[in-house]
Design a protein around this motif. Structure first.
Motif, PDB file in Angstrom:
ATOM      1  N   TRP A 211       0.607  -1.355  -0.004  1.00 13.28           N
ATOM      2  CA  TRP A 211      -0.143  -0.127  -0.081  1.00 13.28           C
ATOM      3  C   TRP A 211       0.659   1.434   0.030  1.00 13.28           C
ATOM      4  O   TRP A 211       0.419   2.454  -0.234  1.00 13.28           O
ATOM      5  N   GLN A 212       2.115   1.085   0.407  1.00  7.38           N
ATOM      6  CA  GLN A 212       2.945   2.254   0.487  1.00  7.38           C
ATOM      7  C   GLN A 212       2.665   3.324  -0.864  1.00  7.38           C
ATOM      8  O   GLN A 212       2.806   4.680  -0.633  1.00  7.38           O
ATOM      9  N   GLY A 213       2.786   2.750  -1.915  1.00  3.42           N
ATOM     10  CA  GLY A 213       2.819   3.476  -3.161  1.00  3.42           C
ATOM     11  C   GLY A 213       1.445   4.271  -3.629  1.00  3.42           C
ATOM     12  O   GLY A 213       1.625   5.436  -3.755  1.00  3.42           O
ATOM     13  N   LEU A 214       0.656   3.650  -3.044  1.00  6.98           N
ATOM     14  CA  LEU A 214      -0.620   4.178  -3.051  1.00  6.98           C
ATOM     15  C   LEU A 214      -0.803   5.493  -2.005  1.00  6.98           C
ATOM     16  O   LEU A 214      -1.025   6.597  -2.483  1.00  6.98           O
ATOM     17  N   ILE A 215      -0.390   5.470  -0.782  1.00  3.47           N
ATOM     18  CA  ILE A 215      -0.279   6.575   0.019  1.00  3.47           C
ATOM     19  C   ILE A 215       0.623   7.494  -0.376  1.00  3.47           C
ATOM     20  O   ILE A 215       0.439   8.936  -0.218  1.00  3.47           O
ATOM     21  N   ASP A 216       1.893   7.263  -0.995  1.00  4.38           N
ATOM     22  CA  ASP A 216       2.903   8.338  -1.604  1.00  4.38           C
ATOM     23  C   ASP A 216       2.098   8.951  -2.521  1.00  4.38           C
ATOM     24  O   ASP A 216       2.236  10.269  -2.788  1.00  4.38           O
ATOM     25  N   TRP A 217       1.401   8.484  -3.598  1.00  2.77           N
ATOM     26  CA  TRP A 217       0.676   9.190  -4.634  1.00  2.77           C
ATOM     27  C   TRP A 217      -0.412   9.875  -4.056  1.00  2.77           C
ATOM     28  O   TRP A 217      -0.474  11.162  -4.570  1.00  2.77           O
ATOM     29  N   LEU A 218      -1.185   9.328  -3.095  1.00  2.51           N
ATOM     30  CA  LEU A 218      -2.345  10.316  -2.632  1.00  2.51           C
ATOM     31  C   LEU A 218      -1.430  11.604  -1.917  1.00  2.51           C
ATOM     32  O   LEU A 218      -2.093  12.650  -1.862  1.00  2.51           O
ATOM     33  N   ARG A 219      -0.480  11.381  -1.175  1.00  2.26           N
ATOM     34  CA  ARG A 219       0.267  12.522  -0.352  1.00  2.26           C
ATOM     35  C   ARG A 219       0.819  13.453  -1.430  1.00  2.26           C
ATOM     36  O   ARG A 219       0.832  14.598  -1.391  1.00  2.26           O
ATOM     37  N   GLN A 220       1.732  12.780  -2.507  1.00  2.00           N
ATOM     38  CA  GLN A 220       2.474  13.587  -3.270  1.00  2.00           C
ATOM     39  C   GLN A 220       1.708  14.619  -4.565  1.00  2.00           C
ATOM     40  O   GLN A 220       2.192  15.386  -5.224  1.00  2.00           O
ATOM     41  N   THR A 221       0.578  13.697  -4.876  1.00  2.00           N
ATOM     42  CA  THR A 221      -0.264  14.235  -6.025  1.00  2.00           C
ATOM     43  C   THR A 221      -1.604  14.756  -5.725  1.00  2.00           C
ATOM     44  O   THR A 221      -1.963  15.902  -5.891  1.00  2.00           O
ATOM     45  N   ALA A 222      -2.382  13.784  -4.867  1.00  2.00           N
ATOM     46  CA  ALA A 222      -3.671  14.248  -4.434  1.00  2.00           C
ATOM     47  C   ALA A 222      -3.867  15.267  -3.615  1.00  2.00           C
ATOM     48  O   ALA A 222      -4.426  16.319  -3.700  1.00  2.00           O
ATOM     49  N   LEU A 223      -2.972  15.234  -2.686  1.00  2.00           N
ATOM     50  CA  LEU A 223      -2.817  16.317  -1.496  1.00  2.00           C
ATOM     51  C   LEU A 223      -2.198  17.593  -1.809  1.00  2.00           C
ATOM     52  O   LEU A 223      -2.563  18.620  -1.634  1.00  2.00           O
ATOM     53  N   ALA A 224      -1.042  17.361  -2.636  1.00  2.00           N
ATOM     54  CA  ALA A 224      -0.345  18.399  -2.967  1.00  2.00           C
ATOM     55  C   ALA A 224      -1.107  19.280  -4.137  1.00  2.00           C
ATOM     56  O   ALA A 224      -0.872  20.308  -4.117  1.00  2.00           O
ATOM     57  N   GLY A 225      -1.920  18.537  -4.994  1.00  2.00           N
ATOM     58  CA  GLY A 225      -2.708  19.327  -5.933  1.00  2.00           C
ATOM     59  C   GLY A 225      -4.052  19.796  -5.091  1.00  2.00           C
ATOM     60  O   GLY A 225      -5.050  20.386  -5.928  1.00  2.00           O
ATOM     61  N   GLY A 226      -4.291  19.726  -3.800  1.00  2.00           N
ATOM     62  CA  GLY A 226      -5.503  20.277  -3.284  1.00  2.00           C
ATOM     63  C   GLY A 226      -6.647  19.423  -3.626  1.00  2.00           C
ATOM     64  O   GLY A 226      -7.894  19.932  -3.182  1.00  2.00           O
ATOM     65  N   MET A 227      -6.470  18.322  -3.997  1.00  2.00           N
ATOM     66  CA  MET A 227      -7.863  17.318  -4.489  1.00  2.00           C
ATOM     67  C   MET A 227      -8.109  16.716  -3.018  1.00  2.00           C
ATOM     68  O   MET A 227      -9.450  16.465  -3.041  1.00  2.00           O
ATOM     69  N   ILE A 228      -7.386  16.562  -2.137  1.00  2.00           N
ATOM     70  CA  ILE A 228      -7.922  16.073  -0.627  1.00  2.00           C
ATOM     71  C   ILE A 228      -7.308  16.932   0.253  1.00  2.00           C
ATOM     72  O   ILE A 228      -6.118  17.820  -0.040  1.00  2.00           O
TER      73      ILE A 228
END
Length: 257
Positions: A211-228
């Motif tokens: 699951w680490q890759g998914l968490i990293d993507w959520l943090r670095q892409t979705a969170l960084a982009g303001g989507m979550i």
């Protein structure tokens, strides 16, 4: 002498040809030649109505009634999700057995999708610990039915009815490695918590390497982009330790008023 004028159409004087059938109003050529009772009592009729949407509503209703009636007195429960493709020699299978056992020993019923793989593993752990092992199966062309470790099972035709049962009767979710079905269940639970459609509950992802890759993507892409937001990531706990997973479920339960 002039002809009398027709009375105006008003709510008190509905126009000719109108029929009220339950909540539906029919006028003109939409009015059927027979009544509902006539069609009900007619012995010689086609059976294609069994596959029409209004009849499906009755089937959907029956699934909710069956699910609510069966699970309403289940008591504290936690859902365990994971792949049906997980093999018994996979470390994730052993992890699932241990999670099921620890949940049962902590006083929780274990709810899974009732299938093979990771679901079977969690059911097996609960069953062997003399806990309540629940399987919510789904009608699929490639599923073989509920696994042998389920001692309380319901089979559903409709995914959405099944999902309601998971969300309504689980105090938390533990998610083992899985594919699209597992991801669907994971993100639906997080979305409903995020939008406050359900009372917020813990979600534990088991298997750091998976699951680490998914968490990293959520943090670095979705969170960084303001989507979550940061709180959305805080809903997820990542661990390899079954005891830690059960501790998260229990601590959240104990913290609730």
């Amino acid at each position: 002498m002039t002809d009398p004028q027709p009375a105006p159409v008003t709510p008190e004087t509905p126009r000719r040809g109108r029929r009220q059938t339950g909540p539906v109003t029919l006028r003109g050529h939409k009015v059927p030649a027979t009544t509902t009772d006539q069609r009900l009592l007619e012995g010689r009729q086609r059976t294609d109505w069994l596959h029409a949407d209004p009849w499906r509503v009755m089937r959907i209703q029956s699934e909710f009634v069956e699910g609510f009636g069966t699970l309403s007195e289940l008591g504290p429960a936690a859902a365990v999700f994971g792949s049906a493709r997980t093999l018994p020699d996979d470390p994730a299978y052993a992890m699932g057995v241990e999670v099921g056992r620890l949940l049962a020993e902590a006083g929780y019923a274990v709810i899974t999708g009732g299938g093979p793989g990771a679901m079977e593993a969690a059911n097996k752990g609960a069953y062997e610990a003399d806990g309540t092992s629940v399987g919510l199966g789904i009608e699929l062309p490639f599923e073989t039915g509920l696994n042998e470790y389920v001692d309380l099972g319901i089979n559903f035709r409709y995914f959405f009815a099944r999902k309601v049962m998971f969300l309504k009767y689980s105090r938390g979710f533990i998610v083992l490695p899985g594919g699209f079905g597992t991801l669907d269940e994971l993100f639906e639970a997080v979305t409903l918590a995020q939008t406050q459609k359900v009372t917020e509950f813990p979600v534990v992802l088991m298997g750091i390497a998976y699951w680490q890759g998914l968490i990293d993507w959520l943090r670095q892409t979705a969170l960084a982009g303001g989507m979550i937001g940061p709180a959305d990531l805080d809903r997820l706990t990542l661990t390899d330790d079954p005891r830690e997973a059960v501790r998260v479920i229990r601590s959240f339960e104990e913290s609730r008023p």
